[in-house]
Enzyme design. Structure first.
Site, PDB file in Angstrom:
ATOM      1  N   GLY A  20       2.084 -51.737  -2.662  1.00 48.89           N
ATOM      2  CA  GLY A  20       0.903 -52.077  -1.880  1.00 48.89           C
ATOM      3  C   GLY A  20      -0.221 -51.071  -1.861  1.00 48.89           C
ATOM      4  O   GLY A  20      -0.737 -50.645  -2.901  1.00 48.89           O
TER       5      GLY A  20
ATOM      6  N   ARG B 104       6.115 -58.344   4.108  1.00 48.41           N
ATOM      7  CA  ARG B 104       7.367 -58.101   4.817  1.00 48.41           C
ATOM      8  C   ARG B 104       8.525 -57.894   3.844  1.00 48.41           C
ATOM      9  O   ARG B 104       9.491 -57.200   4.151  1.00 48.41           O
ATOM     10  CB  ARG B 104       7.682 -59.265   5.762  1.00 48.41           C
ATOM     11  CG  ARG B 104       6.857 -59.273   7.035  1.00 48.41           C
ATOM     12  CD  ARG B 104       7.357 -60.333   7.999  1.00 48.41           C
ATOM     13  NE  ARG B 104       6.725 -60.207   9.314  1.00 48.41           N
ATOM     14  CZ  ARG B 104       7.226 -60.742  10.421  1.00 48.41           C
ATOM     15  NH1 ARG B 104       8.359 -61.423  10.394  1.00 48.41           N
ATOM     16  NH2 ARG B 104       6.597 -60.596  11.567  1.00 48.41           N
TER      17      ARG B 104
ATOM     18  N   THR C  45      10.547 -54.354  -1.034  1.00 49.33           N
ATOM     19  CA  THR C  45      11.495 -53.374  -1.594  1.00 49.33           C
ATOM     20  C   THR C  45      12.946 -53.751  -1.325  1.00 49.33           C
ATOM     21  O   THR C  45      13.853 -53.030  -1.756  1.00 49.33           O
ATOM     22  CB  THR C  45      11.233 -51.977  -0.987  1.00 49.33           C
ATOM     23  OG1 THR C  45      11.356 -52.048   0.428  1.00 49.33           O
ATOM     24  CG2 THR C  45       9.844 -51.480  -1.363  1.00 49.33           C
TER      25      THR C  45
ATOM     26  N   ILE D 201      10.997 -52.651   8.244  1.00 46.01           N
ATOM     27  CA  ILE D 201      12.310 -53.112   7.816  1.00 46.01           C
ATOM     28  C   ILE D 201      12.690 -52.485   6.471  1.00 46.01           C
ATOM     29  O   ILE D 201      13.704 -51.789   6.350  1.00 46.01           O
ATOM     30  CB  ILE D 201      12.357 -54.653   7.688  1.00 46.01           C
ATOM     31  CG1 ILE D 201      11.970 -55.317   9.015  1.00 46.01           C
ATOM     32  CG2 ILE D 201      13.742 -55.103   7.222  1.00 46.01           C
ATOM     33  CD1 ILE D 201      12.881 -54.981  10.169  1.00 46.01           C
TER      34      ILE D 201
ATOM     35  N   LYS E  79      21.896 -41.620   2.466  1.00 44.79           N
ATOM     36  CA  LYS E  79      23.345 -41.722   2.259  1.00 44.79           C
ATOM     37  C   LYS E  79      23.737 -41.106   0.920  1.00 44.79           C
ATOM     38  O   LYS E  79      24.767 -40.421   0.814  1.00 44.79           O
ATOM     39  CB  LYS E  79      23.787 -43.185   2.302  1.00 44.79           C
ATOM     40  CG  LYS E  79      25.276 -43.387   2.019  1.00 44.79           C
ATOM     41  CD  LYS E  79      25.700 -44.829   2.192  1.00 44.79           C
ATOM     42  CE  LYS E  79      27.193 -44.981   1.895  1.00 44.79           C
ATOM     43  NZ  LYS E  79      27.686 -46.350   2.153  1.00 44.79           N
TER      44      LYS E  79
ATOM     45  N   HIS F 111      15.205 -17.363  40.940  1.00 47.01           N
ATOM     46  CA  HIS F 111      16.255 -18.374  41.097  1.00 47.01           C
ATOM     47  C   HIS F 111      15.663 -19.750  41.417  1.00 47.01           C
ATOM     48  O   HIS F 111      16.068 -20.418  42.363  1.00 47.01           O
ATOM     49  CB  HIS F 111      17.265 -17.945  42.160  1.00 47.01           C
ATOM     50  CG  HIS F 111      18.018 -16.701  41.792  1.00 47.01           C
ATOM     51  ND1 HIS F 111      18.750 -16.591  40.628  1.00 47.01           N
ATOM     52  CD2 HIS F 111      18.132 -15.504  42.426  1.00 47.01           C
ATOM     53  CE1 HIS F 111      19.287 -15.393  40.568  1.00 47.01           C
ATOM     54  NE2 HIS F 111      18.920 -14.706  41.639  1.00 47.01           N
TER      55      HIS F 111
ATOM     56  N   ARG G 130       6.635 -37.200  51.080  1.00 48.68           N
ATOM     57  CA  ARG G 130       7.499 -36.015  51.117  1.00 48.68           C
ATOM     58  C   ARG G 130       7.690 -35.484  49.706  1.00 48.68           C
ATOM     59  O   ARG G 130       7.403 -36.164  48.716  1.00 48.68           O
ATOM     60  CB  ARG G 130       8.842 -36.344  51.756  1.00 48.68           C
ATOM     61  CG  ARG G 130       9.785 -37.116  50.845  1.00 48.68           C
ATOM     62  CD  ARG G 130      11.110 -37.415  51.513  1.00 48.68           C
ATOM     63  NE  ARG G 130      12.047 -37.990  50.566  1.00 48.68           N
ATOM     64  CZ  ARG G 130      13.143 -38.666  50.910  1.00 48.68           C
ATOM     65  NH1 ARG G 130      13.439 -38.865  52.180  1.00 48.68           N
ATOM     66  NH2 ARG G 130      13.946 -39.155  49.984  1.00 48.68           N
TER      67      ARG G 130
END
Length: 532
Positions: free
Chosen positions: A31, A60, A63, A123, A134, A285, A528
């Site tokens: 694209g 959409r 690939t 996606i 991987k 503290h 408060r």
């Protein structure tokens, strides 16, 4: 060697592709990325030519194809994998360069429609990234423009990527996918879905508490130990930290920050950021033991230190103005663990240079500069409870003069009202039960973290006496209501002439009557500031 480039954020992609081409690496693309590279005069092959299948469904699908994923996933050392590639005419893809559709940026925009959000869920990109990550032993996967330089450097040096870099790129890729999917989950599970409003233009109402909470934190550093020496610890930061927060700072000198240093430093920095005037906050503290405003950093520090010199020893000090020579000369006389400021003059840095253990932190205020008090805040607070998590919107309430409701016969003076606002701001950062005496933009006594509000009031008075500070004519802020008149009596006996408290007790009238009886002014804030 083949590289597939398909990026949403095109920052630096042309220069990176030029570097790859110069090394003889074949460029594949999709694209808009392919068009950009071609316009730059680079020889680029469209993925559609490789797959022999056109991009479809408005991009959409482009690939998601065996000729892409086969080229990414094939293990080069396995003959069966390589034979399968040869049989089906698939070339290996050795480098993948992908950054994802800008989902996070899209949903952060005001008026983002549900349709826009859905359309910006990538996606094909995450699928390719997962495949490449991987198979990290054979494929380098680049998911951020900040990685281009390191990748090109190794390719130029040896013609390939080292195992170490490929593995690091794989880890970064899986981290990015986790962040991306977490952002999608956070968004979608926060949407309050209404069938009748479903349309392209539907801007959904969203809950601040999604159905699933996905934390997005990256490690800044390992720490020597945790709250105690037998505990392990590390510091993480938000993926997108609020501007001007502690984790955005730079340590200029000193020992490594400890777990407790960081916790206390955060308390001091968040408090000092809340003031418009030049301010100094000293924390010990997790509680402010001295807070003051002044005409400059030096005066603010001198006043803050007076509140409780004993507790200030070994404390954390924060300024919301540049630390100059005068302020540095004053601070260096005491033992300080951490000193924070938006900046330090060269003279100030020289003064602290011999104090090699003092940790100096430079933290830029949010874009609002001196109005940092109303910007750069965290939206949410979190606390672990057993195997659970408590989430709440952050306590970012700011009290204005118009919010104060005078409930006594005696009216506060203009000076007392300003001191009440100051005292109330400090009380917000003191552990409950909190009692804060103030006068002339300076804390005079602080009582913190007691089980009884009465005890907090007594301790604040005792501390003021120890510091040889008179509480006559002071104002007092109580972070929650006085349940009985006894707490009021203690602060008035100490010298307070004006009190701010939230109101809302069943015995409010009893306390109001007591204030009228003692001849002091009292205002209700209507809010408060419990801090546990």
């Amino acid at each position: 060697m083949n590289a597939l480039l398909s990026v949403s954020d095109k920052t630096g992609i042309v220069e990176f592709a030029q570097g790859l081409h110069a090394l003889g690496i074949k460029l594949l693309s999709t694209g808009g990325t392919a068009k950009l590279l071609a316009e730059a005069g680079l020889p680029v092959t469209e993925v559609a030519e490789v797959t022999q299948f056109p991009e479809m469904l408005d991009g959409r699908v482009k690939t998601l194809h065996p000729k892409v994923h086969g080229g990414l996933l094939a293990r080069r050392e396995l003959p069966a994998h390589m034979a399968a590639l040869k049989e089906h005419g698939i070339d290996t893809i050795d480098l993948l360069v992908v950054n994802l559709y800008p989902f996070e940026a899209t949903v952060a925009k005001a008026g983002c429609t549900l349709a826009d959000a859905i359309e910006n869920i990538d996606i094909g990109g995450p699928a390719m990234v997962r495949s490449a990550a991987k198979n990290w032993a054979d494929v380098g996967v680049i998911t951020d423009a900040g990685q281009y330089e390191a990748v090109l450097g190794e390719l130029k040096a040896s013609g390939k990527l080292s195992d170490k870099l490929r593995f690091a790129l794989s880890v970064a890729a899986f981290n990015r996918i986790a962040q991306y999917d977490g952002a999608i989950s956070d968004y979608l599970s926060s949407v309050k879905f209404e069938d009748e409003k479903l349309s392209e233009a539907y801007v959904p109402e969203r809950s601040p508490f999604p159905g699933q909470s996905n934390g997005h934190f990256t490690k800044v550093q390992d720490l020597r130990y945790g709250e105690n020496s037998h505990q392990q610890a590390a510091l993480y930061r938000d993926l997108y930290p609020a501007p001007g927060s502690l984790v955005t700072g730079e340590q200029l000198q000193g020992k490594e920050l400890s777990y407790n240093n960081i916790a206390d430093a955060d308390a001091a920095w968040e408090c000092v950021k809340s003031f418009e005037q030049p301010a100094c906050v000293i924390v010990k503290h997790a509680n402010p033991c001295g807070v003051a405003v002044g005409k400059d950093a030096h005066e603010a520090y001198a006043k803050a230190f007076q509140t409780d010199p004993t507790s200030a020893f070994g404390g954390i000090i924060a300024f919301n103005r540049t630390v100059d020579k005068a302020a540095a000369e004053a601070v260096v006389k005491q033992f300080v663990e951490v000193l924070m400021a938006p900046d330090f003059t060269s003279e100030a840095l020289e003064i602290f240079k011999p104090k090699v253990n003092v940790r100096l932190m430079k933290i830029a205020l949010p874009a609002g500069g001196e109005r940092a008090w109303d910007q750069g805040r965290n939206a949410m607070d979190a606390k672990r409870v057993g195997s659970g998590l408590l989430l709440q919107t952050a306590d970012n309430h700011e009290l204005a003069l118009a919010d104060l409701k005078v409930v006594t016969v005696k009216q506060p003076t203009p000076e007392e009202l300003q001191d009440l606002l100051f005292a109330w701001k400090v009380a917000k950062y003191v552990k409950s039960n909190a009692i804060v005496f103030c006068k002339n933009g300076m804390t005079m006594g602080v009582g913190a973290g007691q089980m009884s509000r009465l005890d907090s009031a007594r301790i604040a008075s005792i501390k003021a006496e120890a510091a040889k500070l008179s509480l006559q004519g002071t104002v007092v802020a109580s972070d929650a209501f006085f349940p009985f008149r006894d707490g009021l009596d203690v602060v008035v006996d100490a010298g307070a002439t004006c009190v701010a408290q939230p109101g809302g007790s069943m015995r409010d009238q009893e306390v109001i009557d007591a204030a009228n009886e003692r001849g002091v002014a009292m205002v209700f804030t209507g809010v408060r500031h419990f801090r546990h």
